[in-house]
Design a protein around this motif. Sequence first.
Motif, short mmCIF file in Angstrom:
data_model
loop_
_atom_site.label_atom_id
_atom_site.label_comp_id
_atom_site.label_asym_id
_atom_site.label_seq_id
_atom_site.Cartn_x
_atom_site.Cartn_y
_atom_site.Cartn_z
N HIS A 114 -41.30 -21.58 23.05
CA HIS A 114 -41.39 -20.19 22.20
C HIS A 114 -40.82 -21.18 21.45
O HIS A 114 -40.94 -22.49 21.18
N GLY A 115 -41.53 -20.25 19.89
CA GLY A 115 -41.48 -21.36 18.51
C GLY A 115 -41.49 -19.95 17.53
O GLY A 115 -40.75 -19.00 17.69
N ARG A 116 -41.76 -21.22 16.01
CA ARG A 116 -41.68 -20.20 15.43
C ARG A 116 -43.42 -18.96 15.29
O ARG A 116 -44.02 -19.23 15.70
N ALA A 117 -42.72 -17.37 14.76
CA ALA A 117 -43.03 -16.53 15.59
C ALA A 117 -44.38 -16.37 13.93
O ALA A 117 -44.13 -16.55 12.44
N PRO A 121 -42.79 -25.04 15.53
CA PRO A 121 -44.41 -24.76 15.26
C PRO A 121 -44.20 -24.86 17.30
O PRO A 121 -44.15 -25.96 17.26
N VAL A 122 -46.00 -25.09 17.29
CA VAL A 122 -46.06 -25.37 18.74
C VAL A 122 -47.33 -25.49 19.06
O VAL A 122 -47.60 -26.73 18.52
N THR A 123 -48.30 -25.06 19.31
CA THR A 123 -49.68 -25.11 19.23
C THR A 123 -50.36 -26.45 17.91
O THR A 123 -51.17 -26.94 18.20
N GLY A 176 -52.79 -19.56 24.55
CA GLY A 176 -52.40 -17.80 25.17
C GLY A 176 -51.45 -17.61 23.89
O GLY A 176 -50.18 -19.35 23.48
N GLU A 177 -51.37 -17.33 23.43
CA GLU A 177 -50.25 -16.77 22.46
C GLU A 177 -49.87 -15.34 22.50
O GLU A 177 -50.63 -14.05 22.58
N ARG A 178 -48.69 -14.80 21.90
CA ARG A 178 -47.41 -13.45 22.36
C ARG A 178 -46.54 -13.38 22.73
O ARG A 178 -45.76 -14.65 22.38
N TYR A 179 -45.91 -12.24 21.75
CA TYR A 179 -44.55 -11.90 22.08
C TYR A 179 -44.20 -11.56 23.21
O TYR A 179 -44.43 -11.14 23.99
N PRO A 188 -35.91 -10.16 22.15
CA PRO A 188 -35.50 -9.73 20.83
C PRO A 188 -36.85 -10.74 20.52
O PRO A 188 -37.34 -12.33 20.49
N ARG A 189 -37.42 -9.94 19.37
CA ARG A 189 -39.13 -11.04 18.61
C ARG A 189 -38.49 -12.23 17.73
O ARG A 189 -39.09 -12.46 18.27
N TRP A 190 -37.49 -12.65 17.67
CA TRP A 190 -36.84 -13.74 17.34
C TRP A 190 -37.36 -14.91 18.12
O TRP A 190 -36.54 -16.30 18.14
N ALA A 191 -36.77 -14.48 19.50
CA ALA A 191 -36.62 -15.25 20.50
C ALA A 191 -37.77 -15.51 21.50
O ALA A 191 -37.67 -16.16 22.25
N GLY A 192 -38.90 -14.58 20.77
CA GLY A 192 -39.55 -13.92 22.10
C GLY A 192 -41.06 -14.47 21.80
O GLY A 192 -42.25 -13.75 22.43
N TRP A 193 -41.32 -15.05 20.36
CA TRP A 193 -42.80 -15.59 20.78
C TRP A 193 -43.07 -16.60 21.52
O TRP A 193 -42.47 -17.69 21.44
#
Length: 210
Positions: free
Chosen positions: A140-143, A171-173, A187-190, A195-200
């Motif tokens: 998980h990381g920066r949305a 950032p991740v990828t 792949g990527e998604r919420y 919660p979106r702040w923890a869910g990217w």
Amino acid sequence: MGLANWYEEHVVPRLIKCACSSPAIMHLREKVVPLASGAVFEIGCGGGINQQLYDTSRITSYAGLDPSTKGLEFARAEAAKRGWQADMRQGFGEDIPFASESFDTVVCTFTLCSVGSQAQTLRELRRILKPGGRLLYAEHGRAPDQNVRKWQGRIEPVWKRMAGGCHLTRPVTSAIAEGGFDTHEAGERYAPKTPRWAGWMEWGEAIKTG
């Protein structure tokens, strides 16, 4: 042992094991962990959560690393229950105690958020992989959405203290690509019901280049 140290050593590993085995996170683990093959190294192996997902018929050896004494106790108990011959050591991702070009696959799930230096850890993961070796990741990381990123930045200072140094804004990828990997499948998604702040979430397979 002070209260802060006691919390870090005894409470945080249990919180992480619980949070990191939620249905949404287990679904992402299931996308990448079974792909591991050959000589496998898992960074952040504490808790032993991924052990149930490996296809043991594809694996010739298994090693792992985790900084938490309690987390390693959980992982070693899980390995013993499954009859694994596993070389799990205590340490940090910035200085991995294994020889260069030792592994065919590195598995990294929900760990890059909490290492001290993401860039140095990725350099070490690249070092221990054989040429053409694979990094399988789910993090998980920066949305991507600015309003979510604002909340991540506001929450992160408190979140890090509560969750063992976990960052929300890394950032991740893109960071993996900058670390010398070809991130050709991602792949990527919420995550749902998070919660979106923890869910990217971002996940995929990256190949060691060069």
